[in-house]
Each structure stands twice: as structure tokens, then as C-alpha cells.
Design a protein around this motif. Structure first.
Motif, PDB file in Angstrom:
ATOM      1  N   ILE A  63      21.765  52.482  48.897  1.00  0.00           N
ATOM      2  CA  ILE A  63      21.646  51.140  48.323  1.00  0.00           C
ATOM      3  C   ILE A  63      22.436  50.157  49.169  1.00  0.00           C
ATOM      4  CG2 ILE A  63      22.493  49.782  46.342  1.00  0.00           C
ATOM      5  CD1 ILE A  63      21.488  52.213  44.626  1.00  0.00           C
TER       6      ILE A  63
ATOM      7  N   ILE B 258      24.480  46.982  49.243  1.00  0.00           N
ATOM      8  CA  ILE B 258      25.215  46.157  48.282  1.00  0.00           C
ATOM      9  C   ILE B 258      25.480  44.788  48.880  1.00  0.00           C
ATOM     10  CG2 ILE B 258      27.382  45.941  47.002  1.00  0.00           C
ATOM     11  CD1 ILE B 258      27.390  49.088  47.025  1.00  0.00           C
TER      12      ILE B 258
ATOM     13  N   VAL C 179      29.547  41.989  44.819  1.00  0.00           N
ATOM     14  CA  VAL C 179      30.309  42.791  43.862  1.00  0.00           C
ATOM     15  C   VAL C 179      31.323  41.898  43.157  1.00  0.00           C
ATOM     16  CG1 VAL C 179      31.767  44.840  43.549  1.00  0.00           C
ATOM     17  CG2 VAL C 179      30.122  44.772  45.425  1.00  0.00           C
TER      18      VAL C 179
ATOM     19  N   ALA D  52      34.762  47.562  38.975  1.00  0.00           N
ATOM     20  CA  ALA D  52      33.955  46.684  39.812  1.00  0.00           C
ATOM     21  C   ALA D  52      32.489  46.744  39.375  1.00  0.00           C
ATOM     22  CB  ALA D  52      34.080  47.110  41.272  1.00  0.00           C
ATOM     23  N   VAL D  53      31.837  45.579  39.353  1.00  0.00           N
ATOM     24  CA  VAL D  53      30.424  45.511  38.962  1.00  0.00           C
ATOM     25  C   VAL D  53      29.600  45.031  40.154  1.00  0.00           C
ATOM     26  CG1 VAL D  53      28.774  44.636  37.265  1.00  0.00           C
ATOM     27  CG2 VAL D  53      31.211  44.730  36.690  1.00  0.00           C
ATOM     28  N   ILE D  54      28.602  45.820  40.517  1.00  0.00           N
ATOM     29  CA  ILE D  54      27.679  45.398  41.572  1.00  0.00           C
ATOM     30  C   ILE D  54      26.689  44.418  40.943  1.00  0.00           C
ATOM     31  CG2 ILE D  54      25.915  46.178  43.204  1.00  0.00           C
ATOM     32  CD1 ILE D  54      27.489  48.950  43.064  1.00  0.00           C
ATOM     33  N   LYS D  55      26.628  43.209  41.496  1.00  0.00           N
ATOM     34  CA  LYS D  55      25.809  42.146  40.898  1.00  0.00           C
ATOM     35  C   LYS D  55      24.518  41.897  41.669  1.00  0.00           C
ATOM     36  CE  LYS D  55      28.090  40.437  37.334  1.00  0.00           C
ATOM     37  NZ  LYS D  55      27.434  40.424  36.013  1.00  0.00           N
TER      38      LYS D  55
ATOM     39  N   ALA E  15      22.136  44.039  44.690  1.00  0.00           N
ATOM     40  CA  ALA E  15      21.978  45.163  45.612  1.00  0.00           C
ATOM     41  C   ALA E  15      20.497  45.491  45.727  1.00  0.00           C
ATOM     42  CB  ALA E  15      22.764  46.363  45.105  1.00  0.00           C
ATOM     43  N   TYR E  16      20.143  46.196  46.790  1.00  0.00           N
ATOM     44  CA  TYR E  16      18.741  46.526  47.058  1.00  0.00           C
ATOM     45  C   TYR E  16      18.589  47.996  47.439  1.00  0.00           C
ATOM     46  CZ  TYR E  16      18.407  41.489  47.128  1.00  0.00           C
ATOM     47  OH  TYR E  16      18.487  40.174  46.767  1.00  0.00           O
ATOM     48  N   PHE E  17      17.471  48.561  47.020  1.00  0.00           N
ATOM     49  CA  PHE E  17      17.163  49.940  47.402  1.00  0.00           C
ATOM     50  C   PHE E  17      16.834  49.993  48.880  1.00  0.00           C
ATOM     51  CE2 PHE E  17      16.057  49.645  42.891  1.00  0.00           C
ATOM     52  CZ  PHE E  17      16.786  50.713  42.396  1.00  0.00           C
TER      53      PHE E  17
ATOM     54  N   ILE F 235      18.772  44.987  42.242  1.00  0.00           N
ATOM     55  CA  ILE F 235      19.694  45.603  41.293  1.00  0.00           C
ATOM     56  C   ILE F 235      20.672  44.526  40.836  1.00  0.00           C
ATOM     57  CG2 ILE F 235      21.485  47.370  41.007  1.00  0.00           C
ATOM     58  CD1 ILE F 235      19.914  48.853  43.356  1.00  0.00           C
ATOM     59  N   LYS F 236      20.715  44.297  39.521  1.00  0.00           N
ATOM     60  CA  LYS F 236      21.518  43.201  38.974  1.00  0.00           C
ATOM     61  C   LYS F 236      22.823  43.679  38.328  1.00  0.00           C
ATOM     62  CE  LYS F 236      19.205  39.314  39.557  1.00  0.00           C
ATOM     63  NZ  LYS F 236      19.838  38.210  40.296  1.00  0.00           N
TER      64      LYS F 236
ATOM     65  N   ALA G 130      25.247  47.356  38.367  1.00  0.00           N
ATOM     66  CA  ALA G 130      25.422  48.748  38.770  1.00  0.00           C
ATOM     67  C   ALA G 130      26.904  49.010  38.976  1.00  0.00           C
ATOM     68  CB  ALA G 130      24.641  49.028  40.050  1.00  0.00           C
ATOM     69  N   TYR G 131      27.266  50.290  38.955  1.00  0.00           N
ATOM     70  CA  TYR G 131      28.682  50.671  39.068  1.00  0.00           C
ATOM     71  C   TYR G 131      28.853  51.810  40.074  1.00  0.00           C
ATOM     72  CZ  TYR G 131      28.951  47.885  34.864  1.00  0.00           C
ATOM     73  OH  TYR G 131      28.852  46.844  33.987  1.00  0.00           O
TER      74      TYR G 131
END
Ligand code: MG
Ligand code: MG
Lengths: 183, 183
Positions: free
Chosen positions: A42, A44, A47, A55-58, A60-62, B57-58, B60-61
Motif C-alpha cells: 500500500i 501511504i 497519516v 496513528a491513522v492512515i487517512k 493511501a492507495y493499493f 483508502i480513507k 487504516a491502521y
């Protein structure tokens, strides 16, 4: 080591991946092999680091994986494989593979790894282990003879049919043993 | 196969991981070994699927990895290793490892894999390859003798110092060869 967990692995799940993961958990708990699914890569972008929490990923892309789904070690042997499902009934389309996955398989074979594919024909509810050798032959021939899929008949002849069992759900190492015999 | 790329790998990067990744790219391009960094596992909670563009992705952790950083195959041998940096100058703290990483290393050793750690003493700018055997001994002893770190002296005696070179940046397979000799 986790003998009390043994019974937990005996359920057939919803997807091929679930079943392979459960089989790997069984093999690991019984010290038979150490095989893991690789996480999806992924990218990222953003964050957040909130106070007093994780920590929260806000954003991100596959990303496309550059290798296969699974790898690990089984009694001194490097195993590397991809799991694929198809709804087709008579052949397995090569379009299910990416060029970089094929390159990875070739590189593993060159390094003397045990490389294969577990193919599920979902409509037929049939499962096969196909050594990469056959796949790679078909892959390299597609630009010559135009054939874009591997016939089920070929998979049945050159691969091994896998039967579901209770523990492990998919006893694929039984057929890896056969590949090792023929090394 | 990508001979024209060879010169691209010769730059020492900012982090130990960058340098190992560059070394692995060199080994792969030259058909020496197939070693990859495993992606960080991420728990995905929310994904948007906007029209005409890629899934985003909005929420994720980060999850804790249950294995080590790197694995792959080198001339028929399964390799499995972790990369760690420390600012310490005289010893390497065991607190850098998680219990599940240690369990994974033990499982790999049991399956006859080549398991080790690449440790960078950042302040000293020194790099070592330490076979897991030594780490596992110290790990298991910490509850008996109370020692919570591996002395640098032990790492120098039981491990191998790695020198940076141009290609690959970190020629760690040279010392894997020594581990294989002693199998
Ligand atoms: Mg797959
Ligand atoms: Mg690390």
C-alpha cells in the motif's frame, strides 16, 4: 506448539485465501512449515498522529504486488506460490497473471525454489496444484501460438488435484512432496 | 537481465532499509538471489471507490508484523532476516525485538532456513550480520541472567562485520555463504 488450537483450523472458509491461510496456520502450529501470505503493498500518502491514540492512515492507495501471494520454508525448501480462482470451466486464462509475477516465478525457479500455483475452479469446486514449469511454458508460448489459457486437461495431467480435508483444510504440502521427489 | 541498471544501485541511501533494498535489487538484477522486503501489514477500515479513478483508502491502521522484514531464496537456500538500527555504542538492546519475531526466527531455524539479523550501530557507523542462533540464546537467557542486550563484543565475535561496497551497497550474501559453509 499450540496444540490446543488444532481443532480451530478445520473449517472450510469462504475464499481460497482463507482456506490456504488456515492450512498454513495448521502447518505452522504443528512445526511442519512456515508459510505466510504477504501483505498487500500500500502506498501511504497521508497519516494523522492523534494525541493519545494510534496513528491513522487517512489517504493511501493499493499497489500491484511485484511477487506472488505466499512464500516460506518447508523442511529446508523454499516454497513460493500464487493462489488464483476462476469461474471458467474448461481452462485457466493466462490474463490472471501479471508479467512481474511471471518474472518473479522464473527468478525463483532459477534459484532452485519450489514454485507453483494453487488454482481453484470455483464453478466446478475443483482445486489443483500446478507447478510453475507448466504455467511458464504456456506463458512463453502465448505470443507464438496465440493460446491465452491453460486447458483444464493439461492442469489435470501436469498438476495435482487437491482434496479438502479437515486438518489442514488444503493439504497442499502432500503434493509439494511429490515436486521435491522429482527435483 | 537488466544489465544496464547495474550502476544505479551503487548509491548509499539514507537508511539501513534503503541500502538493503538496493542490495537486493542488485542481487535480483544479476540473478544472484530473490529477496524482498515484506510490506508493512495494514488494517484497512474504510475505502472509497470514486468514479473513473483508483480506490482510495480513507481509514487504516498500522499492524505489527508477525514475521521478519525480509525473506527469499538464494541458490536453493531459504533466507530470512530482520534489519535493525541502534544508537547504542556498546550493546544491542533485546527490546528491539518482539516476541512474535523471535518465534518466527525459531520456526525458520527449525525448518532449516538461514536466519539472521543485520544490525547497524548508527553512531559508530558499523554494520554486522549476526546469525539468529546467538540472538535466540541471549533472548532465552534474559529471564534467567537478567541481561537485556547483546554486547557489541559478542556481535563482533559471533557475527560478521559488513563493509559498504559500490555494488551491492551491502554485500551481505558473502557472509551468508559463510553461514552455509557451517551448516
Ligand atoms: Mg492471488
Ligand atoms: Mg526492521
Amino acid at each position: 506448539p499450540k496444540k490446543s488450537n488444532l481443532l480451530l483450523f478445520g473449517k472450510r472458509g469462504m475464499s481460497l485465501e482463507d482456506d490456504i491461510n488456515a492450512s498454513n496456520a495448521f502447518y505452522l502450529a504443528n512445526n511442519v512449515a512456515v508459510i505466510h501470505k504477504k501483505p498487500t503493498p500500500i502506498k501511504i500518502v497521508k497519516v494523522d498522529y492523534p494525541k493519545r491514540s494510534a496513528a491513522v492512515i487517512k489517504e493511501a492507495y493499493f499497489q500491484t504486488a511485484s511477487t506472488t501471494d505466499y512464500n516460506g520454508i518447508y523442511n529446508g525448501h523454499y516454497l513460493d506460490f500464487e493462489a488464483k480462482e476462476t469461474k471458467n470451466k474448461t481452462s485457466f486464462p493466462l490474463s490472471n497473471f501479471h508479467e512481474h509475477q511471471i518474472e518473479h516465478m522464473k527468478a525463483c525457479v532459477l534459484q532452485k525454489g519450489i514454485s507453483f500455483v494453487i488454482i481453484k475452479f470455483a464453478t466446478l469446486d475443483k482445486l489443483y496444484l500446478l507447478p510453475s514449469k507448466t504455467l511458464l511454458t504456456y506463458w512463453d508460448q502465448q505470443n507464438k501460438d496465440g493460446r491465452k489459457s491453460i486447458p483444464l486437461k493439461t492442469i489435470q495431467t501436469e498438476g495435482f488435484e487437491l482434496q479438502y480435508t479437515l486438518n489442514p483444510v488444503i493439504p497442499y504440502l502432500k503434493y509439494v512432496d511429490k515436486m521435491i521427489e522429482h527435483l
